[in-house]
Design a protein around this motif. Sequence first.
Motif, PDB file in Angstrom:
ATOM      1  N   ILE A  64       0.844  -1.204   0.000  1.00 60.31           N
ATOM      2  CA  ILE A  64       0.000   0.000   0.000  1.00 60.31           C
ATOM      3  C   ILE A  64       0.876   1.249   0.000  1.00 60.31           C
ATOM      4  O   ILE A  64       0.583   2.220  -0.703  1.00 60.31           O
ATOM      5  CB  ILE A  64      -0.980  -0.014   1.195  1.00 60.31           C
ATOM      6  N   GLY A  65       1.959   1.231   0.750  1.00 63.09           N
ATOM      7  CA  GLY A  65       2.889   2.357   0.753  1.00 63.09           C
ATOM      8  C   GLY A  65       3.466   2.621  -0.633  1.00 63.09           C
ATOM      9  O   GLY A  65       3.588   3.774  -1.054  1.00 63.09           O
ATOM     10  N   ASN A  66       3.799   1.563  -1.362  1.00 57.90           N
ATOM     11  CA  ASN A  66       4.312   1.717  -2.725  1.00 57.90           C
ATOM     12  C   ASN A  66       3.240   2.276  -3.650  1.00 57.90           C
ATOM     13  O   ASN A  66       3.524   3.110  -4.508  1.00 57.90           O
ATOM     14  CB  ASN A  66       4.839   0.383  -3.259  1.00 57.90           C
ATOM     15  N   LEU A  67       1.987   1.818  -3.476  1.00 58.31           N
ATOM     16  CA  LEU A  67       0.883   2.369  -4.277  1.00 58.31           C
ATOM     17  C   LEU A  67       0.728   3.866  -4.014  1.00 58.31           C
ATOM     18  O   LEU A  67       0.520   4.652  -4.939  1.00 58.31           O
ATOM     19  CB  LEU A  67      -0.433   1.665  -3.953  1.00 58.31           C
ATOM     20  N   LEU A  68       0.838   4.260  -2.741  1.00 57.80           N
ATOM     21  CA  LEU A  68       0.715   5.675  -2.389  1.00 57.80           C
ATOM     22  C   LEU A  68       1.862   6.481  -3.001  1.00 57.80           C
ATOM     23  O   LEU A  68       1.644   7.560  -3.545  1.00 57.80           O
ATOM     24  CB  LEU A  68       0.675   5.862  -0.875  1.00 57.80           C
ATOM     25  N   ASP A  69       3.091   5.947  -2.933  1.00 59.62           N
ATOM     26  CA  ASP A  69       4.237   6.641  -3.537  1.00 59.62           C
ATOM     27  C   ASP A  69       4.007   6.856  -5.034  1.00 59.62           C
ATOM     28  O   ASP A  69       4.256   7.951  -5.550  1.00 59.62           O
ATOM     29  CB  ASP A  69       5.530   5.844  -3.337  1.00 59.62           C
ATOM     30  N   GLU A  70       3.542   5.818  -5.728  1.00 63.37           N
ATOM     31  CA  GLU A  70       3.269   5.930  -7.163  1.00 63.37           C
ATOM     32  C   GLU A  70       2.168   6.956  -7.422  1.00 63.37           C
ATOM     33  O   GLU A  70       2.264   7.763  -8.359  1.00 63.37           O
ATOM     34  CB  GLU A  70       2.864   4.572  -7.738  1.00 63.37           C
ATOM     35  N   TRP A  71       1.111   6.925  -6.607  1.00 63.64           N
ATOM     36  CA  TRP A  71       0.008   7.873  -6.785  1.00 63.64           C
ATOM     37  C   TRP A  71       0.517   9.309  -6.608  1.00 63.64           C
ATOM     38  O   TRP A  71       0.191  10.189  -7.401  1.00 63.64           O
ATOM     39  CB  TRP A  71      -1.130   7.590  -5.797  1.00 63.64           C
ATOM     40  N   MET A  72       1.334   9.541  -5.568  1.00 62.01           N
ATOM     41  CA  MET A  72       1.836  10.886  -5.298  1.00 62.01           C
ATOM     42  C   MET A  72       2.765  11.358  -6.416  1.00 62.01           C
ATOM     43  O   MET A  72       2.708  12.524  -6.826  1.00 62.01           O
ATOM     44  CB  MET A  72       2.532  10.937  -3.934  1.00 62.01           C
ATOM     45  N   GLU A  73       3.611  10.465  -6.936  1.00 65.07           N
ATOM     46  CA  GLU A  73       4.499  10.838  -8.032  1.00 65.07           C
ATOM     47  C   GLU A  73       3.666  11.206  -9.271  1.00 65.07           C
ATOM     48  O   GLU A  73       3.926  12.223  -9.921  1.00 65.07           O
ATOM     49  CB  GLU A  73       5.452   9.695  -8.364  1.00 65.07           C
ATOM     50  N   ASN A  74       2.668  10.383  -9.591  1.00 60.85           N
ATOM     51  CA  ASN A  74       1.808  10.684 -10.739  1.00 60.85           C
ATOM     52  C   ASN A  74       1.046  11.991 -10.541  1.00 60.85           C
ATOM     53  O   ASN A  74       0.858  12.759 -11.484  1.00 60.85           O
ATOM     54  CB  ASN A  74       0.840   9.542 -11.017  1.00 60.85           C
ATOM     55  N   ASP A  75       0.602  12.252  -9.313  1.00 57.82           N
ATOM     56  CA  ASP A  75      -0.118  13.488  -9.029  1.00 57.82           C
ATOM     57  C   ASP A  75       0.793  14.693  -9.269  1.00 57.82           C
ATOM     58  O   ASP A  75       0.367  15.685  -9.865  1.00 57.82           O
ATOM     59  CB  ASP A  75      -0.631  13.474  -7.583  1.00 57.82           C
ATOM     60  N   ASP A  76       2.048  14.582  -8.850  1.00 53.33           N
ATOM     61  CA  ASP A  76       3.016  15.668  -9.090  1.00 53.33           C
ATOM     62  C   ASP A  76       3.229  15.872 -10.588  1.00 53.33           C
ATOM     63  O   ASP A  76       3.281  17.003 -11.068  1.00 53.33           O
ATOM     64  CB  ASP A  76       4.353  15.375  -8.410  1.00 53.33           C
ATOM     65  N   TRP A  77       3.370  14.764 -11.332  1.00 52.47           N
ATOM     66  CA  TRP A  77       3.555  14.874 -12.779  1.00 52.47           C
ATOM     67  C   TRP A  77       2.332  15.508 -13.439  1.00 52.47           C
ATOM     68  O   TRP A  77       2.467  16.349 -14.333  1.00 52.47           O
ATOM     69  CB  TRP A  77       3.846  13.519 -13.417  1.00 52.47           C
ATOM     70  N   LYS A  78       1.143  15.106 -13.017  1.00 48.03           N
ATOM     71  CA  LYS A  78      -0.081  15.671 -13.604  1.00 48.03           C
ATOM     72  C   LYS A  78      -0.145  17.179 -13.379  1.00 48.03           C
ATOM     73  O   LYS A  78      -0.548  17.931 -14.273  1.00 48.03           O
ATOM     74  CB  LYS A  78      -1.323  14.993 -13.020  1.00 48.03           C
TER      75      LYS A  78
END
Length: 158
Positions: free
Chosen positions: A91-105
């Motif tokens: 779940i922590g890895n999913l959150l990291d990926e989500w946050m990185e994608n949010d920054d890119w968006k």
Amino acid sequence: MVEMTKESITLKNVKVAHHMSEGTIAFTATLHINGKKAAYVKNDGRGGDNHPSFIDRELEKEFHEFCNSLPAREYKFHPGETYPVNYDSFIGNLLDEWMENDDWKKACKKGIVYTLTSHEDGEYMLWKVPYSPEMAEQVRKQYSETGNLKEIINERFL
């Protein structure tokens, strides 16, 4: 029995509370498996585990088994060192990926965002024009001679 893959498990409705984050990221989200809501997830930001509350106990058991079956992952800041994957780290890895994608968006809203092969992780170039296939082609042409273009980030989110 539900068929699970890393790609079939996502976080949605993520709300990050940076102001409450101390030892870990404080957030709430819903965990989806194969497109269906499976659990509510939260972390209070004080350094503890992520807390999923599953809608179905059998699905929870299958999720834990799936996570435990995954190969160990390498620490991002300690190359060569690994850690076992469990429900919390997954779940922590999913959150990291989500946050990185949010920054890119967010960056992509400002224009065409692209990376070059010479860039370190997280470095990028920004061309302050709205993304369009025609404008992306201009970026490709500019770097086609050198072969230096790594990725046009906007195209991840089309």
